[in-house]
Design an enzyme around this catalytic site. Structure first.
Site, PDB file in Angstrom:
ATOM      1  N   TYR A   1     -11.901  -6.334  -5.546  1.00 38.25           N
ATOM      2  CA  TYR A   1     -12.870  -5.454  -6.224  1.00 38.25           C
ATOM      3  C   TYR A   1     -14.290  -5.696  -5.723  1.00 38.25           C
ATOM      4  CZ  TYR A   1     -15.626  -3.079  -9.731  1.00 38.25           C
ATOM      5  OH  TYR A   1     -16.527  -2.242 -10.337  1.00 38.25           O
TER       6      TYR A   1
ATOM      7  N   LYS B   1      -0.050  -9.968   7.556  1.00 34.50           N
ATOM      8  CA  LYS B   1       0.158  -8.570   7.906  1.00 34.50           C
ATOM      9  C   LYS B   1      -1.211  -8.018   8.270  1.00 34.50           C
ATOM     10  CE  LYS B   1       1.436  -3.981   6.346  1.00 34.50           C
ATOM     11  NZ  LYS B   1       1.784  -3.068   5.223  1.00 34.50           N
TER      12      LYS B   1
ATOM     13  N   THR C   1       0.826  -1.202   0.000  1.00 37.01           N
ATOM     14  CA  THR C   1       0.000   0.000   0.000  1.00 37.01           C
ATOM     15  C   THR C   1       0.863   1.256   0.000  1.00 37.01           C
ATOM     16  OG1 THR C   1      -1.697  -1.212   1.230  1.00 37.01           O
ATOM     17  CG2 THR C   1      -1.867   1.192   1.198  1.00 37.01           C
TER      18      THR C   1
ATOM     19  N   TYR D   1      -2.697 -10.515   3.651  1.00 38.84           N
ATOM     20  CA  TYR D   1      -2.716  -9.069   3.900  1.00 38.84           C
ATOM     21  C   TYR D   1      -4.124  -8.653   4.284  1.00 38.84           C
ATOM     22  CZ  TYR D   1      -1.364  -4.134   3.150  1.00 38.84           C
ATOM     23  OH  TYR D   1      -1.094  -2.794   3.308  1.00 38.84           O
TER      24      TYR D   1
END
Length: 301
Positions: A111, A171, A48, A141
């Site tokens: 999405y 994470k 990110t 993630y």
């Protein structure tokens, strides 16, 4: 007691941009080398903070290859390979593996919102089975405030059970320490990595594995101090001082939009002009905001 397969301080590395709007590979590789020299165990590129979803497949390949060509060890790299299309995730992950990089950070397909755990399990299973490489190690993630697709503990448990050698960590960037602590307790040996700098210390005390964070672009040494000394007798003062410094940098990085602010702070730290550039839709800090940030940055410990 099960041993974590992935542990340490990893930087969610920012990606510099050239005047022409392309990834600045030379500056990026220098940044990776600096992060390792300052104490990071590794670099989590193309996440990110690294603006990964603004880059094409070709650009992602080039960024990873540049780091390796510059001498950054494959074992020290954790590229983000999770994208919307499972076939592209497979291609990105295969590319990493073919270049000697075994550990990847993988977003879910993000999405469509409101998808079921069955759907997410099917997507991850297709990816792992499609790659079919026993060397692969996946760090899930979890960043639902950005992706819009949370990873439930039931889903994580199913994935660990089905792919115990591939699904090795997560994470967690949701900022919910209770969730991290529960993951540590529920899945012994599963590498739970904090995505928020202030949570590294409590997570390590709870049995977590480390962190992948944005502020390590700036204060990697302080994060490493916490990782190395958290359990050492007589080091409470140095650990608390390191945490206070980390918190100060983290707070300042949140003064404006975080990713452009992190990049501006890297420019202030290094003195290298050009770090402020971002790729649209993100916009760099304005000159007015940069001037204000500079004053606050110079007052940091």
């Amino acid at each position: 007691m099960k041993v974590h397969k992935i542990t340490g301080v990893f930087c969610a590395a920012t990606t510099p941009i050239t005047e022409q709007g392309e990834p600045d590979l030379a500056r990026f590789t220098g940044h990776c080398q600096r992060l390792l020299s300052e104490g990071c165990h590794g670099v989590a590129l193309l996440g990110t903070t690294g603006e990964a979803n603004s880059f094409s497949m070709r650009e992602r390949f080039a960024i990873l290859e540049a780091a390796l060509k510059a001498g950054v060890p494959g074992d020290a790299l954790l590229p983000g390979t999770g994208v919307v299309a499972s076939s592209d995730t497979i291609e990105l992950t295969r590319h990493a593996l073919s270049n000697g990089v075994r550990k990847v950070v993988m977003l879910p397909p993000f999405y469509y919102k409101g998808v079921s755990d069955d759907g997410l399990f099917a997507a991850y299973a297709r990816i792992i089975e499609g790659i079919a490489n026993p060397d692969l190690q996946v760090i899930l993630y979890h960043i639902p405030q950005v992706s819009g697709v949370p990873l439930s503990q039931d889903l994580i448990g199913r994935l660990i059970e089905a792919f115990p050698d591939q699904i090795v960590g997560i994470k967690d960037s949701a900022g919910d320490f209770n969730n991290m602590q529960s993951l540590v307790e529920t899945f012994p040996g599963f590498s739970v990595l904090a995505g928020a700098d202030p949570l590294l210390l409590p997570l390590l005390k709870a049995g977590g594995a480390g962190c992948i964070t944005a502020t390590s672009n700036l204060v990697a040494g302080s994060l490493r101090t916490i990782y190395d000394k958290v359990a050492e007798a007589g080091e409470t003062g140095s650990v608390e001082a390191a945490q206070a410094r980390i918190n100060a940098y983290r707070t300042l990085s949140n003064s404006y939009v975080q990713i452009p602010t992190i990049k501006a702070m890297v420019e202030l730290k290094t003195g290298e002009a050009g770090w402020r550039r971002t790729r649209a839709p993100l916009m760099p800090l304005s000159d007015v905001h940069f001037a204000s940030l500079s004053k606050s940055f110079n007052a940091l410990p």
